[in-house]
Motif scaffolding. Structure first.
Motif, PDB file in Angstrom:
ATOM      1  N   UNK A   1       0.932  -1.228  -0.112  1.00  0.00           N
ATOM      2  CA  UNK A   1      -0.064   0.021  -0.175  1.00  0.00           C
ATOM      3  C   UNK A   1       0.995   1.149  -0.042  1.00  0.00           C
ATOM      4  N   UNK A   2       0.770   2.090  -0.929  1.00  0.00           N
ATOM      5  CA  UNK A   2       1.372   3.301  -1.061  1.00  0.00           C
ATOM      6  C   UNK A   2       1.044   4.377   0.150  1.00  0.00           C
ATOM      7  N   UNK A   3       1.990   5.178   0.456  1.00  0.00           N
ATOM      8  CA  UNK A   3       1.752   6.132   1.500  1.00  0.00           C
ATOM      9  C   UNK A   3       0.434   7.175   1.333  1.00  0.00           C
ATOM     10  N   UNK A   4       0.230   7.269  -0.206  1.00  0.00           N
ATOM     11  CA  UNK A   4      -0.986   8.136  -0.523  1.00  0.00           C
ATOM     12  C   UNK A   4      -2.236   7.293  -0.160  1.00  0.00           C
ATOM     13  N   UNK A   6      -2.709   4.954   1.794  1.00  0.00           N
ATOM     14  CA  UNK A   6      -3.159   4.781   3.365  1.00  0.00           C
ATOM     15  C   UNK A   6      -3.563   6.158   3.823  1.00  0.00           C
ATOM     16  N   UNK A   7      -3.046   7.200   3.343  1.00  0.00           N
ATOM     17  CA  UNK A   7      -3.747   8.551   3.848  1.00  0.00           C
ATOM     18  C   UNK A   7      -5.178   8.853   3.281  1.00  0.00           C
ATOM     19  N   UNK A   8      -5.322   8.133   2.201  1.00  0.00           N
ATOM     20  CA  UNK A   8      -6.734   8.286   1.566  1.00  0.00           C
ATOM     21  C   UNK A   8      -7.774   7.360   2.233  1.00  0.00           C
ATOM     22  N   UNK A   9      -7.193   6.095   2.751  1.00  0.00           N
ATOM     23  CA  UNK A   9      -7.983   5.317   3.581  1.00  0.00           C
ATOM     24  C   UNK A   9      -8.178   5.923   4.938  1.00  0.00           C
ATOM     25  N   UNK A  10      -7.305   6.371   5.566  1.00  0.00           N
ATOM     26  CA  UNK A  10      -7.558   7.112   6.738  1.00  0.00           C
ATOM     27  C   UNK A  10      -8.351   8.618   6.869  1.00  0.00           C
ATOM     28  N   UNK A  11      -8.193   8.956   5.622  1.00  0.00           N
ATOM     29  CA  UNK A  11      -9.324  10.220   5.665  1.00  0.00           C
ATOM     30  C   UNK A  11     -10.577   9.697   5.574  1.00  0.00           C
ATOM     31  N   UNK A  12     -10.931   8.716   4.757  1.00  0.00           N
ATOM     32  CA  UNK A  12     -12.214   8.144   4.563  1.00  0.00           C
ATOM     33  C   UNK A  12     -12.716   7.610   5.634  1.00  0.00           C
ATOM     34  N   UNK A  13     -12.095   6.974   6.594  1.00  0.00           N
ATOM     35  CA  UNK A  13     -12.271   6.583   7.964  1.00  0.00           C
ATOM     36  C   UNK A  13     -12.965   7.683   8.820  1.00  0.00           C
TER      37      UNK A  13
END
Length: 54
Positions: A1-4, A6-13
């Motif tokens: 998983x790329x850092x981008x 991962x950040x997108x998934x965290x933002x969605x959460x």
């Protein structure tokens, strides 16, 4: 998983969590939650409005 991604998934959460908190607070205050919050949670706003609260 790329850092981008991962950040997108965290933002969605956080988006979903924020909508859940906003909707629950509205219901606790006997108000109707915003339609956008309900849609974010996968709830049809029209169907939610048909729920009978006692």
């Amino acid at each position: 998983m790329s850092p981008r991604s991962a950040l997108s998934a965290l933002g969605g959460f956080f988006d979903v969590f924020g909508s859940a908190v906003a909707a629950s607070r509205a219901v606790e205050a006997n108000r109707r939650p915003r339609a956008s919050d309900l849609r974010m949670l996968g709830i049809d706003p029209k169907a939610f409005n048909k729920i009978i609260r006692r």
